[in-house]
Scaffold this active site. Structure first.
Site, mmCIF file in Angstrom:
data_model
loop_
_atom_site.group_PDB
_atom_site.id
_atom_site.type_symbol
_atom_site.label_atom_id
_atom_site.label_comp_id
_atom_site.label_asym_id
_atom_site.label_seq_id
_atom_site.Cartn_x
_atom_site.Cartn_y
_atom_site.Cartn_z
ATOM 1 N N GLY A 155 14.955 64.211 67.812
ATOM 2 C CA GLY A 155 16.413 64.171 67.686
ATOM 3 C C GLY A 155 16.979 64.174 69.100
ATOM 4 N N ALA A 156 17.621 63.075 69.455
ATOM 5 C CA ALA A 156 18.163 62.956 70.822
ATOM 6 C C ALA A 156 19.681 62.940 70.773
ATOM 7 C CB ALA A 156 17.606 61.694 71.499
ATOM 8 N N ASN A 206 23.285 65.593 70.391
ATOM 9 C CA ASN A 206 23.933 66.550 71.294
ATOM 10 C C ASN A 206 23.011 67.700 71.692
ATOM 11 O OD1 ASN A 206 26.405 65.308 71.597
ATOM 12 N ND2 ASN A 206 27.295 66.312 69.803
ATOM 13 N N ASP A 217 13.932 59.695 68.872
ATOM 14 C CA ASP A 217 15.023 59.524 67.897
ATOM 15 C C ASP A 217 14.743 58.255 67.100
ATOM 16 O OD1 ASP A 217 18.106 60.906 67.927
ATOM 17 O OD2 ASP A 217 17.892 59.044 66.787
ATOM 18 N N ARG A 259 26.874 69.154 60.937
ATOM 19 C CA ARG A 259 27.980 69.486 60.045
ATOM 20 C C ARG A 259 29.295 68.867 60.478
ATOM 21 N NH1 ARG A 259 29.466 75.476 58.559
ATOM 22 N NH2 ARG A 259 28.537 75.950 60.572
ATOM 23 N N ASN A 292 19.143 66.056 55.173
ATOM 24 C CA ASN A 292 18.205 66.543 56.178
ATOM 25 C C ASN A 292 16.812 66.852 55.627
ATOM 26 O OD1 ASN A 292 20.077 66.116 58.113
ATOM 27 N ND2 ASN A 292 20.651 68.256 58.412
ATOM 28 N N ASN A 309 19.911 72.152 60.411
ATOM 29 C CA ASN A 309 20.500 72.934 59.312
ATOM 30 C C ASN A 309 20.411 72.210 57.970
ATOM 31 O OD1 ASN A 309 21.505 75.426 60.289
ATOM 32 N ND2 ASN A 309 23.008 74.304 61.505
ATOM 33 N N HIS A 320 20.723 82.087 58.410
ATOM 34 C CA HIS A 320 21.652 81.493 59.371
ATOM 35 C C HIS A 320 22.751 80.873 58.535
ATOM 36 C CE1 HIS A 320 23.090 79.783 63.004
ATOM 37 N NE2 HIS A 320 22.770 78.542 62.711
HETATM 38 N N1 APR Z 1 14.230 61.225 62.958
HETATM 39 C C1 APR Z 1 14.617 61.485 64.221
HETATM 40 N N2 APR Z 1 15.892 61.632 64.588
HETATM 41 C C2 APR Z 1 16.818 61.511 63.630
HETATM 42 C C3 APR Z 1 16.500 61.239 62.292
HETATM 43 C C4 APR Z 1 15.126 61.093 61.966
HETATM 44 N N3 APR Z 1 14.726 60.835 60.726
HETATM 45 N N4 APR Z 1 17.651 61.177 61.585
HETATM 46 C C5 APR Z 1 18.658 61.411 62.444
HETATM 47 N N5 APR Z 1 18.163 61.597 63.686
HETATM 48 C C6 APR Z 1 18.866 61.862 64.939
HETATM 49 C C7 APR Z 1 20.206 61.165 65.042
HETATM 50 O O1 APR Z 1 20.041 59.799 65.376
HETATM 51 C C8 APR Z 1 20.876 61.970 66.143
HETATM 52 O O2 APR Z 1 20.641 61.415 67.427
HETATM 53 O O3 APR Z 1 19.186 63.234 65.062
HETATM 54 C C9 APR Z 1 20.198 63.339 66.054
HETATM 55 C C10 APR Z 1 21.147 64.456 65.672
HETATM 56 O O4 APR Z 1 22.039 64.610 66.706
HETATM 57 P P1 APR Z 1 23.560 65.021 66.514
HETATM 58 O O5 APR Z 1 24.143 64.259 65.375
HETATM 59 O O6 APR Z 1 24.217 64.933 67.847
HETATM 60 O O7 APR Z 1 23.467 66.535 66.024
HETATM 61 P P2 APR Z 1 23.243 67.856 66.896
HETATM 62 O O8 APR Z 1 24.555 68.415 67.272
HETATM 63 O O9 APR Z 1 22.244 67.600 67.952
HETATM 64 O O10 APR Z 1 22.644 68.834 65.765
HETATM 65 C C11 APR Z 1 21.409 68.556 65.140
HETATM 66 O O11 APR Z 1 21.023 70.849 64.530
HETATM 67 O O12 APR Z 1 22.429 72.729 64.541
HETATM 68 C C12 APR Z 1 21.871 71.703 63.791
HETATM 69 O O13 APR Z 1 23.549 71.382 62.118
HETATM 70 C C13 APR Z 1 22.916 70.807 63.229
HETATM 71 O O14 APR Z 1 21.435 69.791 61.683
HETATM 72 C C14 APR Z 1 22.115 69.598 62.896
HETATM 73 C C15 APR Z 1 21.099 69.532 64.033
#
Ligand code: APR
Length: 320
Positions: free
Chosen positions: A10-11, A13, A34, A83, A96, A121, A176
């Protein structure tokens, strides 16, 4: 000995912030993974260019291929959807859960020896599902929640007493979510329990109750302010603290979403408890004495987690 390898699934935020912190602390080389093409590569390039300014030695790469996480020592999972305002963590469940399945399989095949920290989450359910899908031992898969929740609690307590955050130590148990249990008796300012400070007239019970309530809703408060997305700086810092505890065999006692097997009278699920983290991952669940109110709070939390697990099992038959 070569450098350690940190894989960030996951790349977004949190993932980007994790990469920056890991590189700045020189925890090892960093792979940002990602599903979106270009994003991990672009962030990795941008972050690599911080190196000459900040003076860190860490190779940061981006990838859309699970093969690139091979041999990772630590994996931090933030993949999924964050969220949005008005959305509860539990609303995220269906989306998720599918992401955890893909990530769990990627880890199983490519990095089965890693220490895995889940941040996605709804945390207590996602870390359980990720463990199930990956098949890794329970002590090597842990969820990040309590470090963040207690950091929020500590920040509010430090503000209330107008003291350094360095002297504040707070304690949060349970899930949490809105059912988390901030344990005021075990929360201290330089060793002095918060209830004693209230007795000394330095705050009031009403104010501490309000802080407990604000801590419980700490994530939601930030979601509402941001308007889009959820908190990421403190969640990333929390994940890094857990990674450091493992990599440095620090034997830190941190509140985490850990697998409990009878401790606190709970069996077979992940819930927020204090654990000892060292080179063997989660080395021990620490059982502290709880009063009746805390026990009742923990039960509510555990019941909420159980409900989520049932929902996961209904969504994916392989988990049943
Ligand atoms: N495999 C890899 N990456 C994925 C997949 C997947 N199957 N599906 C989505 N992603 C990537 C998205 O492309 C995105 O870059 O996960 C990343 C999530 O990043 P953000 O939307 O910026 O979310 P972020 O604020 O990093 O939070 C991620 O942590 O605290 C929890 O609730 C929050 O579940 C959320 C997670």
């Amino acid at each position: 000995m070569g450098r350690k390898k940190i894989a960030l699934i996951g790349a977004g935020n949190i993932g980007g912030t994790l990469a920056l912190l890991a590189a700045q602390k020189e925890l090892g080389d960093v792979v940002l993974f990602d599903v979106v093409e270009g994003v991990p590569q672009g962030k990795a390039l941008d972050l690599s260019q911080v190196g000459p300014i900040a003076g860190f030695d860490a190779k940061i790469t981006g990838s859309n291929d699970y093969k690139d996480i091979a041999g990772a020592d630590v994996i931090i999972v933030t993949a999924g959807v964050a969220r949005k305002p008005g959305m509860s963590r539990d609303d995220l469940l269906g989306i998720n859960l599918k992401v955890m399945k893909a990530v769990g399989e990627g880890i199983k095949v490519n990095a089965p020896d890693a220490f895995v920290i889940c941040i996605t989450n709804p945390l207590d359910a996602m870390v359980w599902a990720l463990r199930e899908f990956s098949g890794l031992p329970h002590n090597k898969v842990v969820g990040m929640a309590g470090v963040l929740d207690s950091a929020r609690f500590s920040h509010f307590i430090a503000d209330e007493f107008n003291v350094s955050v360095k002297d504040v130590n707070t304690f949060v148990l349970g899930g949490h979510g809105d059912t988390m249990v901030p344990v005021v008796r075990y929360s201290t300012v330089n060793g002095i329990p918060v209830p004693d400070l209230v007795k000394m007239g330095l705050s009031s019970q009403e104010k501490i109750d309000a802080i407990v309530k604000r801590t419980r809703g700490g994530g939601g408060e930030i979601v509402a302010l941001l308007g889009t997305g959820s908190a990421f700086y403190a969640p990333a810092a929390s994940g890094i603290a857990m990674a450091e505890a493992y990599l440095g065999d620090q034997k830190r006692i941190l509140p985490c979403a850990a697998y409990v097997d009878g401790e606190y009278g709970v069996e077979g699920l992940y819930v927020g408890v204090p654990v000892l983290i060292g080179a063997n991952g989660v080395e021990k669940v620490i059982e502290i004495e709880l009063d009746e109110a805390d026990k009742a709070g923990l039960k509510v939390s555990v019941d909420a987690v159980k409900e989520l697990l049932e929902a996961c099992k209904a969504l994916d038959a392989s988990l049943a």
